[in-house]
Design a protein around this motif. Structure first.
Motif, PDB file in Angstrom:
ATOM      1  N   THR A   1       0.535  -1.283  -0.039  1.00 17.06           N
ATOM      2  CA  THR A   1       0.082   0.211  -0.036  1.00 17.06           C
ATOM      3  C   THR A   1       0.913   1.221   0.147  1.00 17.06           C
ATOM      4  O   THR A   1       0.450   2.741   0.001  1.00 17.06           O
ATOM      5  N   LEU A   2       2.141   1.560   0.427  1.00 14.63           N
ATOM      6  CA  LEU A   2       3.139   2.551   0.710  1.00 14.63           C
ATOM      7  C   LEU A   2       2.607   3.176   1.304  1.00 14.63           C
ATOM      8  O   LEU A   2       2.929   4.599   1.684  1.00 14.63           O
ATOM      9  N   ASN A   3       1.966   2.579   2.405  1.00 15.74           N
ATOM     10  CA  ASN A   3       1.341   3.536   3.724  1.00 15.74           C
ATOM     11  C   ASN A   3       1.608   3.122   5.382  1.00 15.74           C
ATOM     12  O   ASN A   3       1.769   2.166   5.691  1.00 15.74           O
ATOM     13  N   TRP A   4       2.425   4.350   5.791  1.00 12.37           N
ATOM     14  CA  TRP A   4       3.145   3.420   6.571  1.00 12.37           C
ATOM     15  C   TRP A   4       2.266   3.327   7.469  1.00 12.37           C
ATOM     16  O   TRP A   4       2.673   1.802   8.694  1.00 12.37           O
ATOM     17  N   TYR A   5       0.901   3.562   7.760  1.00 16.97           N
ATOM     18  CA  TYR A   5       0.017   3.171   9.005  1.00 16.97           C
ATOM     19  C   TYR A   5      -0.466   1.529   8.386  1.00 16.97           C
ATOM     20  O   TYR A   5      -1.235   1.046   9.468  1.00 16.97           O
ATOM     21  N   LYS A   6      -0.213   0.877   7.473  1.00 17.25           N
ATOM     22  CA  LYS A   6      -1.032  -0.479   7.453  1.00 17.25           C
ATOM     23  C   LYS A   6       0.235  -0.937   6.817  1.00 17.25           C
ATOM     24  O   LYS A   6       0.567  -2.469   7.496  1.00 17.25           O
ATOM     25  N   GLN A   7       1.501  -0.795   6.167  1.00 21.26           N
ATOM     26  CA  GLN A   7       2.773  -1.605   6.642  1.00 21.26           C
ATOM     27  C   GLN A   7       2.941  -1.690   7.893  1.00 21.26           C
ATOM     28  O   GLN A   7       3.654  -3.083   8.331  1.00 21.26           O
ATOM     29  N   ASN A   8       3.111  -0.591   9.154  1.00 21.77           N
ATOM     30  CA  ASN A   8       3.972  -0.885  10.211  1.00 21.77           C
ATOM     31  C   ASN A   8       3.166  -1.743  10.440  1.00 21.77           C
ATOM     32  O   ASN A   8       3.846  -2.898  11.061  1.00 21.77           O
ATOM     33  N   PRO A   9       1.619  -1.817  11.400  1.00 13.31           N
ATOM     34  CA  PRO A   9       0.696  -2.901  12.102  1.00 13.31           C
ATOM     35  C   PRO A   9       1.574  -4.110  11.244  1.00 13.31           C
ATOM     36  O   PRO A   9       1.005  -5.598  12.018  1.00 13.31           O
ATOM     37  N   ALA A  10       1.649  -4.148   9.751  1.00  8.51           N
ATOM     38  CA  ALA A  10       1.579  -5.595   9.306  1.00  8.51           C
ATOM     39  C   ALA A  10       3.135  -5.639   9.228  1.00  8.51           C
ATOM     40  O   ALA A  10       2.882  -7.527   9.664  1.00  8.51           O
ATOM     41  N   ILE A  11       3.890  -5.448   9.851  1.00  9.52           N
ATOM     42  CA  ILE A  11       5.370  -6.240   9.847  1.00  9.52           C
ATOM     43  C   ILE A  11       5.152  -6.521  11.250  1.00  9.52           C
ATOM     44  O   ILE A  11       6.091  -7.293  12.206  1.00  9.52           O
TER      45      ILE A  11
ATOM     46  N   SER B   1      11.168   4.020   3.744  1.00  6.68           N
ATOM     47  CA  SER B   1      10.911   5.347   5.439  1.00  6.68           C
ATOM     48  C   SER B   1       9.774   4.305   6.240  1.00  6.68           C
ATOM     49  O   SER B   1       9.876   4.837   7.676  1.00  6.68           O
ATOM     50  N   SER B   2       9.627   2.962   6.306  1.00  9.50           N
ATOM     51  CA  SER B   2       8.194   2.415   7.183  1.00  9.50           C
ATOM     52  C   SER B   2       9.840   1.795   8.591  1.00  9.50           C
ATOM     53  O   SER B   2      10.361   1.267   8.202  1.00  9.50           O
ATOM     54  N   SER B   3       9.488   2.608   9.612  1.00 11.63           N
ATOM     55  CA  SER B   3       9.998   2.515  11.009  1.00 11.63           C
ATOM     56  C   SER B   3      10.185   0.316  11.377  1.00 11.63           C
ATOM     57  O   SER B   3      10.823   0.719  11.593  1.00 11.63           O
ATOM     58  N   SER B   4       8.848   0.015  10.704  1.00  7.60           N
ATOM     59  CA  SER B   4       8.818  -1.494  11.393  1.00  7.60           C
ATOM     60  C   SER B   4       9.922  -1.670  10.271  1.00  7.60           C
ATOM     61  O   SER B   4      10.382  -3.174  10.584  1.00  7.60           O
ATOM     62  N   ALA B   5       9.620  -1.927   9.354  1.00 10.40           N
ATOM     63  CA  ALA B   5      10.876  -2.088   7.885  1.00 10.40           C
ATOM     64  C   ALA B   5      11.420  -2.167   8.155  1.00 10.40           C
ATOM     65  O   ALA B   5      12.503  -3.122   8.397  1.00 10.40           O
TER      66      ALA B   5
END
Length: 483
Positions: free
Chosen positions: A264-274, A304-308
């Motif tokens: 999604t290129l959306n941190w608010y979805k990427q970070n929780p997923a990771i 720049s996803s912090s969780s990734a």
């Protein structure tokens, strides 16, 4: 997985007493550059003397002892004398046919060198059937137009620029008609060499107005491809994982839900997923899904996803309890994303934002198989590297600088005693444009462009005082990447 391939390329243009041919040196140089991108270990000679050609053939024979595929290319004057073919050096003695025979490279000598080698596939390409400007001076009919037909020993294919009785043409541009067509078609993915030569023949006929017809003589017993797609050299993962633009999502699968959120290129979805990934969940994922998850984790980290970023930096801790096969697939995917695009093609420039974070993981011996995987993958699809990424080889670089007012100006970057610093000009930059860059960032860019991790770069400065500089003045649009 990797193919061992060697090539000798000779391009002779500056012939004494016969004028200068327009294209042969360019033909040899351009094909040499192309073959190196496919992983060939090459020997290149241009405007070579008879002695230099003999020496190059000896070097090539030695190289063939350790390579399974051997290729010989010649562009320049070639002729047949009494039914035998000769490749002319720039200093070939052309006073008589006998003199020419004894001061040229006999084609049979090349054929024998390949035939007696351990190489399983032998390729000879001859753009050498140009006219014989000395024939009339010899006052006897010792030659006919073009080259004589040649027997191809088992495992050999010989490609001629022309059919018997025809003359090869210099092109109107940088390359001859035949080599130009060869360079046009050699990149076709998963195209056998026989099919490639058929395409070359069509292009040569069209370009020459049907006055030149290339031909081949072959006794190959197997298939050979210059440009193998990644799916044909890696059998560890399915093609839709290697070219993940083809990867179809099935949202009933937990792993596919994670991939969807990462895309999604959306941190608010990427970070929780990771953040929701744990050993128990990952162990339920299929191997190919783990590979694609890894690719998308790296993609998210570059965004720049912090969780990734944290997942990569703390990969060993994050994957504790994950089965070895699934852990390897995750890291294989992360590494693959750096060097290959969504179609499975090698990137012209690596996706390097987190290159050094990932290659820090090479310190962990438990992860060695993933770095072997990427090194073998890169070697298999070909490429010209200062050091193949994943092999763990170090590279020594010297940065030459000068003081200009208050600035430390980078003049050159030396590797192997050669200045590899150059400017890639575009509509926004010219060779005279400069910019200031933090020293730390400059080294980071060198690392990415060289495709060598910073920890494997040994950097020295000339003069030594430049090592203390906080910033450098460098050419705008600089690069040290392989050309």
């Amino acid at each position: 997985m990797a193919r061992s391939m060697a090539a000798l390329l000779i391009g002779n243009a500056n012939y004494a007493g016969a004028g200068i041919l327009a294209n042969p040196t360019h033909d040899a140089e351009d094909l040499d550059a192309k073959l190196r991108t496919y992983g060939f270990n090459t020997i290149l000679r241009t405007d070579a003397s008879h002695k230099a050609m003999d020496q190059a053939l000896r070097e090539f024979r030695d190289l063939l002892d350790t390579h399974e595929i051997g290729l010989f290319f010649f562009a320049g004057h070639g002729m047949q004398i009494d039914g035998e073919n000769y490749l002319l050096a720039i200093d070939t003695d052309t006073q008589t046919a006998l003199d020419a025979q004894h001061s040229s490279l006999p084609l049979n000598k090349v054929v024998s060198a390949l035939d007696q080698s351990t190489a399983s596939t032998k390729i000879i390409i001859l753009d050498a059937c140009r006219n014989n400007p000395w024939e009339r001076a010899w006052h006897r009919s010792v030659s006919v137009r073009g080259l004589a037909s040649v027997y191809a020993p088992k495992g050999t294919i010989i490609g001629f620029a022309t059919s018997p009785g025809e003359v090869a043409l210099d092109g109107i541009g940088r390359n001859g008609v035949y080599t130009g067509a060869l360079l046009q078609h050699i990149d076709a993915p998963d195209c056998s060499i026989e099919t490639m030569f058929k395409r070359v023949r069509n292009t040569v006929a069209a370009t020459s107005g049907n006055t030149q017809t290339s031909w081949e003589h072959t006794s190959l017993s197997g298939d050979f491809y210059f440009n193998l797609s990644i799916g044909n050299v890696i059998d560890e993962y399915v093609e839709t994982a290697l070219a993940d633009s083809l990867f179809d999502l099935d949202l009933s699968r937990p792993s596919h839900k994670v991939i969807e959120q990462l895309k999604t290129l959306n941190w608010y979805k990427q970070n929780p997923a990771i953040d929701g990934l744990n050993a128990a969940e990952i162990n339920r994922f299929g191997k190919n899904s783990c590979f694609v998850v890894g690719r998308n984790i790296y993609q998210a980290a570059c965004g720049s996803s912090s969780s990734a970023i944290d997942f990569i930096v703390t990969f060993v801790e994050k994957t504790r309890g994950v089965k070895a096969e699934k852990k390897k697939a995750l890291l294989d995917g992360i590494l693959f994303e750096i060097f290959f695009d969504s179609k499975g093609a090698r990137r012209p420039e690596i996706k390097g934002q987190r290159f050094n974070d990932v290659f820090e993981l090479q310190r962990h011996r438990s992860l060695a198989t993933s770095f072997e995987f990427i090194a073998n993958s890169l070697s298999a699809v070909g490429g010209d590297y200062y050091a193949v990424p994943g092999k763990g080889h170090s590279v020594d670089v010297t940065i030459a600088t000068k003081r200009q007012g208050a600035s430390t100006v980078v003049d050159a970057v030396y590797l192997g005693a050669k200045d590899i610093l150059r400017v890639v000009e575009d509509e926004f930059t010219s060779a005279d444009d400069t910019t200031n860059i933090r020293a730390e960032r400059f080294i980071e860019k060198l690392s990415q462009q060289l495709q060598v991790p910073k920890r494997l770069l040994t950097i020295t400065y000339a003069p030594l005082a430049a090592a203390q500089a906080d910033k450098f003045q460098v050419p705008a649009g600089f690069t040290v990447a392989k050309e």
